[in-house]
Design an enzyme around this catalytic site. Structure first.
Site, PDB file in Angstrom:
ATOM      1  N   ASP A  29       0.504  -1.944  -6.649  1.00 42.05           N
ATOM      2  CA  ASP A  29       0.397  -0.833  -7.537  1.00 42.05           C
ATOM      3  C   ASP A  29      -0.556   0.173  -6.900  1.00 42.05           C
ATOM      4  O   ASP A  29      -1.594  -0.381  -6.477  1.00 42.05           O
ATOM      5  CB  ASP A  29      -0.030  -1.147  -8.864  1.00 42.05           C
ATOM      6  N   ASP A  39       3.938  -7.563 -10.229  1.00 44.83           N
ATOM      7  CA  ASP A  39       2.880  -6.228  -9.814  1.00 44.83           C
ATOM      8  C   ASP A  39       1.415  -6.935  -9.319  1.00 44.83           C
ATOM      9  O   ASP A  39       0.683  -7.793  -9.751  1.00 44.83           O
ATOM     10  CB  ASP A  39       2.370  -5.234 -11.005  1.00 44.83           C
ATOM     11  N   GLU A  98       3.874   0.829  -4.001  1.00 42.04           N
ATOM     12  CA  GLU A  98       3.954   2.050  -4.747  1.00 42.04           C
ATOM     13  C   GLU A  98       3.201   3.200  -4.206  1.00 42.04           C
ATOM     14  O   GLU A  98       1.967   3.210  -3.824  1.00 42.04           O
ATOM     15  CB  GLU A  98       3.327   2.013  -6.253  1.00 42.04           C
ATOM     16  N   HIS A 105       9.398   2.814 -14.677  1.00 40.67           N
ATOM     17  CA  HIS A 105       8.713   2.941 -16.095  1.00 40.67           C
ATOM     18  C   HIS A 105       7.625   4.034 -16.025  1.00 40.67           C
ATOM     19  O   HIS A 105       7.045   4.204 -17.185  1.00 40.67           O
ATOM     20  CB  HIS A 105       7.681   1.598 -16.263  1.00 40.67           C
ATOM     21  N   ASP A 106       7.712   4.721 -14.913  1.00 44.08           N
ATOM     22  CA  ASP A 106       6.716   6.046 -14.958  1.00 44.08           C
ATOM     23  C   ASP A 106       7.707   7.302 -14.870  1.00 44.08           C
ATOM     24  O   ASP A 106       7.082   8.310 -14.681  1.00 44.08           O
ATOM     25  CB  ASP A 106       6.059   5.890 -13.558  1.00 44.08           C
TER      26      ASP A 106
HETATM   27  C1  NOJ Z   1       0.894   2.753 -11.443  1.00 41.16           C
HETATM   28  C2  NOJ Z   1       1.983   2.320 -12.241  1.00 41.16           C
HETATM   29  O1  NOJ Z   1       3.327   2.344 -12.196  1.00 41.16           O
HETATM   30  C3  NOJ Z   1       1.699   3.057 -13.903  1.00 41.16           C
HETATM   31  O2  NOJ Z   1       2.415   2.901 -14.839  1.00 41.16           O
HETATM   32  C4  NOJ Z   1       0.036   2.928 -13.970  1.00 41.16           C
HETATM   33  O3  NOJ Z   1      -0.163   3.987 -15.185  1.00 41.16           O
HETATM   34  C5  NOJ Z   1      -0.821   3.304 -12.960  1.00 41.16           C
HETATM   35  N1  NOJ Z   1      -0.454   2.846 -11.685  1.00 41.16           N
HETATM   36  C6  NOJ Z   1      -2.150   2.815 -13.172  1.00 41.16           C
HETATM   37  O4  NOJ Z   1      -2.429   1.616 -12.982  1.00 41.16           O
END
Ligand code: NOJ
Length: 542
Positions: A202, A99, A265, A327-328
């Protein structure tokens, strides 16, 4: 410099580091834990691992708040462990992406500590500082992603606000400042020198903001129960028109260093994400999040429409990508059910484009129940009870049937609870069952290697009854058909003429039929997916 585009035929496996394997007894996964599981990764047959943030961090957002971009947090090991891991992965022909948290640092990063020390500090402008309005309010109406409250934090000492698009512990970097930009490019260089093969950038579309910092329009349809940050349309705080300059600057920098992969992302519509390929001079893979959305209707009709629209929208030379989870997002098996999750895995690994598998999805792992006293995710803490919490999909990998599922010693308290009923859903048990989800995933990954047409071949959809999504993958050597039954009912499909009396079953999601020669009709059980090879044309590569 010539670019091999190695990532086009690759399968990425996302390791959420905190939850993969603990070795030092603190209940949190670590880098030596990945090293311990290398045989598994190699056996599974993935080509690339994406490791979530391991950098020093106060963990306000579990590593997405970095206080030093050039180190490893002691929770996860040492820099030497990471160097060793990269080397071991490369020895096994597995690439590594990491990342690059581009849009913000931790408020504990030395850059920010210096920046907030005084208005005249040379690093002041590395972050986004603004005066209050004449009425003494924050500079505009922007709100934080997690809590929907003002994205501006008052700094009493220097009497200005700083911007934080997420937590106040995550101040936004000012990429328009040449010093900050250079420091961040140096970070990329640092990791490339250490051997990583690319980056997942990210929150890529938040790197630039509207130069005038105009108010975001209010969403008139917002109502309680919706995500707090949906109160506004983020027109000026992200994805601003000149974000493409940022993308191409990053791409140019990375391309100059070598043959690397840049993933962005984004979380945008397909129409929007395809713009982030540029003219093949922005991101190699702007993340396609369509199949991960919790609003998605999991039906043959919808999925076909998404695939067709995406294929149609892709600019020339742009390569697709697909993910079912990360993971989100809530686990795919919890969103669509375990049986359809197998169909989903077949879809993921047979569509045209680079797939990413989220750790544990190869087992059909489900969201875990996380009691309120164990909640870790800052998003759930800020906006409780509306389903935004990400702990359920971040729980420990299920390796075996022992206490704590082999993730950490039984005497240790894992940082998040282990999925409740993991007796049937773990690596050890599923390896012993030839029809398990794990063997299905492993076999599909093997099939991709045996039939390179699944990696790089053309795609075209085929006419089929409404509950089925059927398509061909073909090149000069092979012609495969994929038939996916999105319903729980038995379905029949009259094969296209050229496949009648020509086709053989290569794999079923049920893992119980293979070979033979089909006549005119393919019979599919409920929740079954099939890959067919044409008896005469599809020869596996040697
Ligand atoms: C994207 C990440 O995937 C997420 O887990 C994170 O909370 C946010 N960016 C903020 O950094």
């Amino acid at each position: 410099m010539s670019y091999s585009c190695w990532w086009k035929s690759a399968v990425i496996y996302q390791i959420y580091l905190r939850s993969f394997q603990d070795t030092n007894g603190d209940g949190i996964g670590d880098i030596p834990g990945i090293i311990q599981r290398l045989d598994y990764l190699e056996w599974l047959g993935i080509d690339v691992v994406w490791i979530t943030p391991f950098y020093p961090s106060p963990m306000a957002d579990f590593g997405y708040d970095i206080s030093d971009y050039q180190g490893v947090d002691p929770t996860f090991g040492k820099l030497a462990d990471l160097d060793y891991l990269i080397q071991l992965l490369h020895d096994r022909n597995i690439k590594v992406i990491v990342d690059f948290v581009a849009a913000h640092t931790s408020d504990q990063h030395s850059w920010f500590i210096e920046s907030r020390s005084s208005r005249s500090h040379p690093k002041r402008d590395w972050y986004i500082w603004k005066d209050p309005t004449p009425e003494g309010n924050p500079p505009n109406n922007w709100i934080g992603r997690f809590d929907g409250l003002s994205a501006w934090e008052w700094d009493a000492k220097t009497e200005q606000y700083y911007l934080h698009s997420f937590l106040k512990e995550q101040p936004d970097i000012n990429w328009r400042n040449p010093g900050a930009k250079q420091a961040m490019l140096d970070v990329l260089d640092f990791w490339l020198q250490r051997g990583v093969d690319g980056f997942r950038v990210d929150a890529a579309y938040r790197a630039y903001k509207d130069p005038q910092f105009r108010d975001n329009p209010v969403n008139p349809n917002w109502h309680p129960g919706m995500e707090p940050s949906d109160l506004l349309f983020e027109v000026f705080s992200k994805n601003v028109p000149d974000i493409h300059d940022f993308n191409s600057m990053l791409r140019k920098f990375v391309d100059q260093q070598g043959d690397y992969l840049l993933i962005a992302e984004l979380y945008k519509s397909l129409e929007e994400i395809v713009k982030h390929y540029g003219a093949n001079d922005e991101f190699h893979l702007p993340l396609n999040s369509e199949l991960m959305s919790s609003d998605l209707t999991w039906s043959a009709e919808t999925i076909r429409e998404i695939v067709e629209r995406y294929e149609h929208l892709l600019p020339e030379d742009a390569w697709p990508n697909w993910s079912l989870g990360n993971h989100d997002k809530h686990r795919v098996a919890s969103r669509i059910g375990g049986e359809q999750a197998k169909v989903g895995m077949m879809l993921l690994l047979t569509l045209r484009g680079t797939p990413t598998i989220y750790y544990g999805d190869e087992l059909g792992m489900e969201d875990a129940w996380v009691p309120s006293e164990h909640i870790q995710d800052p998003w759930e803490k800020k906006a409780p009870g509306i389903g935004v919490g990400r702990d359920p999909e971040r729980t420990p990998m299920l390796w075996d049937s022992s206490a704590n599922a082999g993730f950490c010693a039984s005497s240790v308290h894992p940082w998040l609870p282990i999925t409740y009923d993991y007796d049937g859903i773990n690596v050890e048990v599923q390896k012993k069952k030839s029809r398990s989800f794990l063997w299905l995933t492993q076999s599909l990954l093997t099939l991709r290697k045996q039939y390179p047409v699944l990696q790089l071949g053309q795609y075209v959809s085929l006419y089929a009854p409404s509950q089925l999504f059927c398509y061909r993958r073909f090149n000069e050597d092979s012609d495969l058909v994929i038939a996916l039954n999105f319903s729980s009912e038995y379905q029949e499909w009259i094969l296209p003429e050229e496949f009648r009396n020509q086709s053989t079953i290569l794999i079923s999601t049920f893992m119980d039929r293979q070979g033979g020669q089909l006549g005119n009709i393919l019979q599919l059980r409920g929740n079954e997916g099939i890959v067919l090879g044409s008896v005469s044309r599809s020869s596996p590569s040697q």
